[in-house]
Design a protein around this motif. Structure first.
Motif, PDB file in Angstrom:
ATOM      1  N   ILE A   1      67.792  44.238  34.749  1.00 19.85           N
ATOM      2  CA  ILE A   1      68.722  45.370  34.633  1.00 19.85           C
ATOM      3  C   ILE A   1      69.442  45.279  33.292  1.00 19.85           C
ATOM      4  CG2 ILE A   1      70.784  46.496  35.540  1.00 19.85           C
ATOM      5  CD1 ILE A   1      70.005  45.561  38.322  1.00 19.85           C
ATOM      6  N   ASP A   2      69.243  46.289  32.470  1.00 20.48           N
ATOM      7  CA  ASP A   2      70.003  46.463  31.232  1.00 20.48           C
ATOM      8  C   ASP A   2      71.013  47.571  31.514  1.00 20.48           C
ATOM      9  OD1 ASP A   2      71.039  47.190  28.772  1.00 20.48           O
ATOM     10  OD2 ASP A   2      69.114  47.114  27.719  1.00 20.48           O
ATOM     11  N   GLU A   3      72.277  47.215  31.617  1.00 21.23           N
ATOM     12  CA  GLU A   3      73.317  48.165  32.015  1.00 21.23           C
ATOM     13  C   GLU A   3      73.392  49.376  31.091  1.00 21.23           C
ATOM     14  OE1 GLU A   3      75.230  48.258  34.611  1.00 21.23           O
ATOM     15  OE2 GLU A   3      74.918  46.284  35.529  1.00 21.23           O
ATOM     16  N   ASN A   4      72.911  49.232  29.871  1.00 21.05           N
ATOM     17  CA  ASN A   4      72.942  50.341  28.922  1.00 21.05           C
ATOM     18  C   ASN A   4      71.645  51.148  28.914  1.00 21.05           C
ATOM     19  OD1 ASN A   4      75.574  49.694  27.861  1.00 21.05           O
ATOM     20  ND2 ASN A   4      74.610  47.955  26.811  1.00 21.05           N
ATOM     21  N   LEU A   5      70.731  50.784  29.819  1.00 20.94           N
ATOM     22  CA  LEU A   5      69.432  51.452  29.793  1.00 20.94           C
ATOM     23  C   LEU A   5      68.954  51.807  31.200  1.00 20.94           C
ATOM     24  CD1 LEU A   5      67.170  52.364  27.880  1.00 20.94           C
ATOM     25  CD2 LEU A   5      66.145  50.084  28.143  1.00 20.94           C
ATOM     26  N   THR A   6      68.449  50.822  31.942  1.00 25.11           N
ATOM     27  CA  THR A   6      67.908  51.068  33.285  1.00 25.11           C
ATOM     28  C   THR A   6      67.608  49.735  33.951  1.00 25.11           C
ATOM     29  OG1 THR A   6      66.282  52.366  34.544  1.00 25.11           O
ATOM     30  CG2 THR A   6      65.465  51.161  32.621  1.00 25.11           C
ATOM     31  N   GLY A   7      67.080  49.817  35.151  1.00 30.60           N
ATOM     32  CA  GLY A   7      66.620  48.634  35.867  1.00 30.60           C
ATOM     33  C   GLY A   7      65.162  48.795  36.257  1.00 30.60           C
ATOM     34  N   VAL A   8      64.424  47.682  36.302  1.00 32.06           N
ATOM     35  CA  VAL A   8      63.012  47.700  36.694  1.00 32.06           C
ATOM     36  C   VAL A   8      62.727  46.475  37.550  1.00 32.06           C
ATOM     37  CG1 VAL A   8      62.196  49.029  34.710  1.00 32.06           C
ATOM     38  CG2 VAL A   8      62.364  46.548  34.527  1.00 32.06           C
ATOM     39  N   ARG A   9      61.715  46.581  38.403  1.00 31.09           N
ATOM     40  CA  ARG A   9      61.334  45.447  39.253  1.00 31.09           C
ATOM     41  C   ARG A   9      59.836  45.464  39.479  1.00 31.09           C
ATOM     42  NH1 ARG A   9      64.275  45.837  44.469  1.00 31.09           N
ATOM     43  NH2 ARG A   9      65.968  45.381  43.028  1.00 31.09           N
ATOM     44  N   THR A  10      59.260  44.261  39.537  1.00 25.93           N
ATOM     45  CA  THR A  10      57.873  44.071  39.957  1.00 25.93           C
ATOM     46  C   THR A  10      57.855  42.921  40.951  1.00 25.93           C
ATOM     47  OG1 THR A  10      56.971  44.853  37.847  1.00 25.93           O
ATOM     48  CG2 THR A  10      55.534  43.493  39.217  1.00 25.93           C
ATOM     49  N   GLU A  11      57.057  43.078  42.006  1.00 20.32           N
ATOM     50  CA  GLU A  11      57.000  42.038  43.037  1.00 20.32           C
ATOM     51  C   GLU A  11      55.654  42.090  43.749  1.00 20.32           C
ATOM     52  OE1 GLU A  11      59.757  40.483  46.794  1.00 20.32           O
ATOM     53  OE2 GLU A  11      59.951  42.552  46.074  1.00 20.32           O
ATOM     54  N   ASP A  12      55.096  40.916  43.989  1.00 22.54           N
ATOM     55  CA  ASP A  12      53.876  40.776  44.778  1.00 22.54           C
ATOM     56  C   ASP A  12      54.039  39.615  45.744  1.00 22.54           C
ATOM     57  OD1 ASP A  12      51.964  42.714  43.868  1.00 22.54           O
ATOM     58  OD2 ASP A  12      51.747  41.576  42.012  1.00 22.54           O
ATOM     59  N   PRO A  13      53.585  39.757  46.988  1.00 20.39           N
ATOM     60  CA  PRO A  13      53.449  38.567  47.829  1.00 20.39           C
ATOM     61  C   PRO A  13      52.246  37.777  47.336  1.00 20.39           C
ATOM     62  CG  PRO A  13      52.653  40.513  48.993  1.00 20.39           C
ATOM     63  CD  PRO A  13      53.180  40.991  47.676  1.00 20.39           C
ATOM     64  N   ILE A  14      52.407  36.471  47.220  1.00 23.16           N
ATOM     65  CA  ILE A  14      51.322  35.667  46.651  1.00 23.16           C
ATOM     66  C   ILE A  14      51.077  34.421  47.502  1.00 23.16           C
ATOM     67  CG2 ILE A  14      51.809  36.480  44.299  1.00 23.16           C
ATOM     68  CD1 ILE A  14      52.531  32.900  45.100  1.00 23.16           C
ATOM     69  N   VAL A  15      49.900  33.851  47.301  1.00 24.48           N
ATOM     70  CA  VAL A  15      49.548  32.564  47.900  1.00 24.48           C
ATOM     71  C   VAL A  15      49.412  31.551  46.773  1.00 24.48           C
ATOM     72  CG1 VAL A  15      47.945  31.307  49.382  1.00 24.48           C
ATOM     73  CG2 VAL A  15      48.215  33.785  49.668  1.00 24.48           C
ATOM     74  N   VAL A  16      50.076  30.415  46.916  1.00 23.30           N
ATOM     75  CA  VAL A  16      49.930  29.344  45.935  1.00 23.30           C
ATOM     76  C   VAL A  16      48.559  28.699  46.120  1.00 23.30           C
ATOM     77  CG1 VAL A  16      50.828  27.129  45.127  1.00 23.30           C
ATOM     78  CG2 VAL A  16      52.416  28.899  45.940  1.00 23.30           C
ATOM     79  N   ARG A  17      47.828  28.599  45.034  1.00 23.86           N
ATOM     80  CA  ARG A  17      46.526  27.937  45.055  1.00 23.86           C
ATOM     81  C   ARG A  17      46.524  26.808  44.023  1.00 23.86           C
ATOM     82  NH1 ARG A  17      44.430  29.458  49.880  1.00 23.86           N
ATOM     83  NH2 ARG A  17      43.983  31.695  50.015  1.00 23.86           N
ATOM     84  N   LYS A  18      45.562  25.913  44.160  1.00 24.32           N
ATOM     85  CA  LYS A  18      45.501  24.767  43.247  1.00 24.32           C
ATOM     86  C   LYS A  18      45.319  25.202  41.799  1.00 24.32           C
ATOM     87  CE  LYS A  18      43.670  21.672  46.794  1.00 24.32           C
ATOM     88  NZ  LYS A  18      42.495  20.899  47.281  1.00 24.32           N
ATOM     89  N   ASP A  19      44.604  26.317  41.614  1.00 19.37           N
ATOM     90  CA  ASP A  19      44.311  26.762  40.256  1.00 19.37           C
ATOM     91  C   ASP A  19      45.117  27.988  39.843  1.00 19.37           C
ATOM     92  OD1 ASP A  19      43.126  28.461  42.022  1.00 19.37           O
ATOM     93  OD2 ASP A  19      41.170  28.522  41.024  1.00 19.37           O
ATOM     94  N   GLY A  20      46.172  28.317  40.589  1.00 19.11           N
ATOM     95  CA  GLY A  20      46.990  29.468  40.214  1.00 19.11           C
ATOM     96  C   GLY A  20      47.588  30.153  41.419  1.00 19.11           C
ATOM     97  N   MET A  21      47.743  31.462  41.323  1.00 21.11           N
ATOM     98  CA  MET A  21      48.348  32.219  42.409  1.00 21.11           C
ATOM     99  C   MET A  21      47.454  33.404  42.771  1.00 21.11           C
ATOM    100  SD  MET A  21      52.455  32.049  41.843  1.00 21.11           S
ATOM    101  CE  MET A  21      52.649  33.151  40.444  1.00 21.11           C
ATOM    102  N   GLU A  22      47.286  33.620  44.068  1.00 26.85           N
ATOM    103  CA  GLU A  22      46.518  34.757  44.578  1.00 26.85           C
ATOM    104  C   GLU A  22      47.485  35.848  45.008  1.00 26.85           C
ATOM    105  OE1 GLU A  22      43.880  36.035  48.501  1.00 26.85           O
ATOM    106  OE2 GLU A  22      44.292  33.915  48.121  1.00 26.85           O
ATOM    107  N   THR A  23      47.329  37.040  44.474  1.00 33.79           N
ATOM    108  CA  THR A  23      48.202  38.149  44.858  1.00 33.79           C
ATOM    109  C   THR A  23      47.653  38.841  46.100  1.00 33.79           C
ATOM    110  OG1 THR A  23      47.029  39.683  43.393  1.00 33.79           O
ATOM    111  CG2 THR A  23      48.936  38.533  42.480  1.00 33.79           C
ATOM    112  N   LEU A  24      48.568  39.275  46.966  1.00 32.35           N
ATOM    113  CA  LEU A  24      48.179  39.940  48.207  1.00 32.35           C
ATOM    114  C   LEU A  24      48.440  41.441  48.167  1.00 32.35           C
ATOM    115  CD1 LEU A  24      49.443  37.288  50.798  1.00 32.35           C
ATOM    116  CD2 LEU A  24      47.171  37.525  49.776  1.00 32.35           C
TER     117      LEU A  24
END
Length: 410
Positions: free
Chosen positions: A377-400
């Protein structure tokens, strides 16, 4: 107001959603043997941690501790529905809940595989503890779900074992944070339904539709597609409402030339999806689009680098370094103390483990799930959000969830 061309489109849209709905899941069944194994693990860890017994608390709003252990979820939004499972080495579990739920618990819960001892919680819990304490003294007792245990039930516990040391425990919170592939299959299905909700928001965006109307359309799309119930109140925010981190939808009209953020999810078989997307609607100011692009580059950096074996502190450092590189670290808004944004998720949309924050020693484990959430959130501009449920894996993250993280609608 919902535009006429959108209203005209909806009957065919919902007919298509119902035809393609995701009602059946394969490889998701959790058996009676699975629940018995969970309870046995909890007993072993209770003994290992030096507890004489473990009390596991849940209620209609934070039900996952109980649901994970004995496959029972009480009713949302009615008279308080507290629940306790009593676990002690060498004994079957005992399940306490309000009298109005006892018959249903006998019929539906996994207690039938473990002695089926189900009792009234109000008065019954303290009486049981008094009797048990006479036979097997309870000197040190762990309490899971202590963050949410209400005073009424805590007083019941103290009445039953006034001299016992009650110790905060996260035995169940840790176990349930690591999902089996059966559980992940269900969460993956809930994620696909959340993506359908995001597509519905995109499809109904026309000048004049309100945040509340858009929210209703998303709920309807997810239920038509196989959602069993909501995971939490969907947030749809635009204009100056984006300057609030969390805000219920209002009667504010959505118009071209601005951003629209939605944080949404659903439950399937009590497992949640939790996703957020920010859509560029029309010819939005370049600075707002750039802020969204910077956020998503930070998000991608975390996806590419965070993996099993890292601590919550190390994962936090990855995100902060990427945010610093993009020049937006000071605009990241932490939803609560101790965490940057990401939070555990599973049967509750927000669960305490794993914790990703600058002081977190939690070690990420293969199979853990969390909602990878970043808000700026930039009070002088706007707010943005990104979110994914993920699974932790040995070689990274899997998005659901896989709806595009940046989308533009003319």
């Amino acid at each position: 107001m919902i535009a006429k061309k959108i209203r005209d489109m909806l009957p065919a849209k919902f007919e298509q959603l119902i035809k393609e709905s995701i009602w059946d899941g394969f490889g998701e069944t959790i058996t009676g043997d699975d629940y018995r194994e969970r309870v046995e693990r909890a007993k072993a860890k209770t003994e290992e941690d030096g507890f004489d017994a473990l009390l596991v608390f849940g209620d209609c709003y934070r039900m996952s501790n109980i649901r994970w252990l004995v496959d029972y979820r009480t009713i949302d939004g009615v008279y308080p529905q507290p629940e306790i499972v009593f676990i002690a080495p060498g004994a079957d579990p005992v399940f306490f809940l309000p009298d109005s739920q006892i018959r249903a618990a006998h019929e539906e819960s996994a207690m039938k595989y473990m002695g089926d001892d189900i009792r009234e919680i109000r008065g019954g819990l303290s009486s049981f503890l008094i009797d048990y304490n006479k036979k097997k003294p309870l000197k040190k007792v762990g309490l899971c779900g202590y963050n949410f245990c209400d005073l009424e039930i805590f007083n019941e516990i103290k009445k039953g074992i006034p001299d016992a040391e009650i110790v905060k425990s996260k035995i169940i919170e840790y176990f349930k944070s690591i999902k089996t592939e059966k559980e992940i299959n269900t969460m993956r299905r809930a994620g696909r339904v959340a993506d359908i909700g995001a597509q519905m928001l995109y499809d109904v965006l026309e000048d004049g539709i309100t945040e509340k109307e858009a929210q209703s359309m998303v709920y309807a799309a997810m239920f038509a597609s196989g959602a069993h119930c909501i995971a939490f109140d969907i947030m749809v925010q635009t204009g100056e409402n984006l300057l609030s981190l969390f805000k219920r939808p209002t009667d504010k009209q959505i118009v071209r030339g601005d951003l629209v953020m939605m944080d949404h999810g659903c439950r399937i078989n009590d497992y949640c999806s939790d996703s957020a997307r920010t859509i560029v609607f029309g010819d939005a100011p370049k600075a707002k689009i750039e802020l969204l692009e910077k956020l998503n580059r930070v998000f991608e950096a975390g996806l590419n680098e965070i993996c099993a074996g890292m601590t919550g502190h190390e994962a936090d450092a990855v995100i902060r370094a990427a945010a610093q590189k993009e020049g937006i670290e000071k605009y990241i808004v932490a939803p609560s103390a101790g965490r940057l944004g990401p939070h555990g998720t599973g049967m509750d949309p927000e669960e305490p483990m794993p914790l990703i924050g600058k002081d977190s020693p939690d070690v990420l484990v293969d199979g853990q799930t969390f909602a990878y959430e970043l808000s700026v959130i930039d009070e002088n501009l706007t707010g943005v959000r990104t979110e994914d449920p993920i699974v932790v894996r040995k070689d990274g993250m899997e998005t659901l969830t896989n709806f595009p993280r940046i989308s533009f609608k003319d």
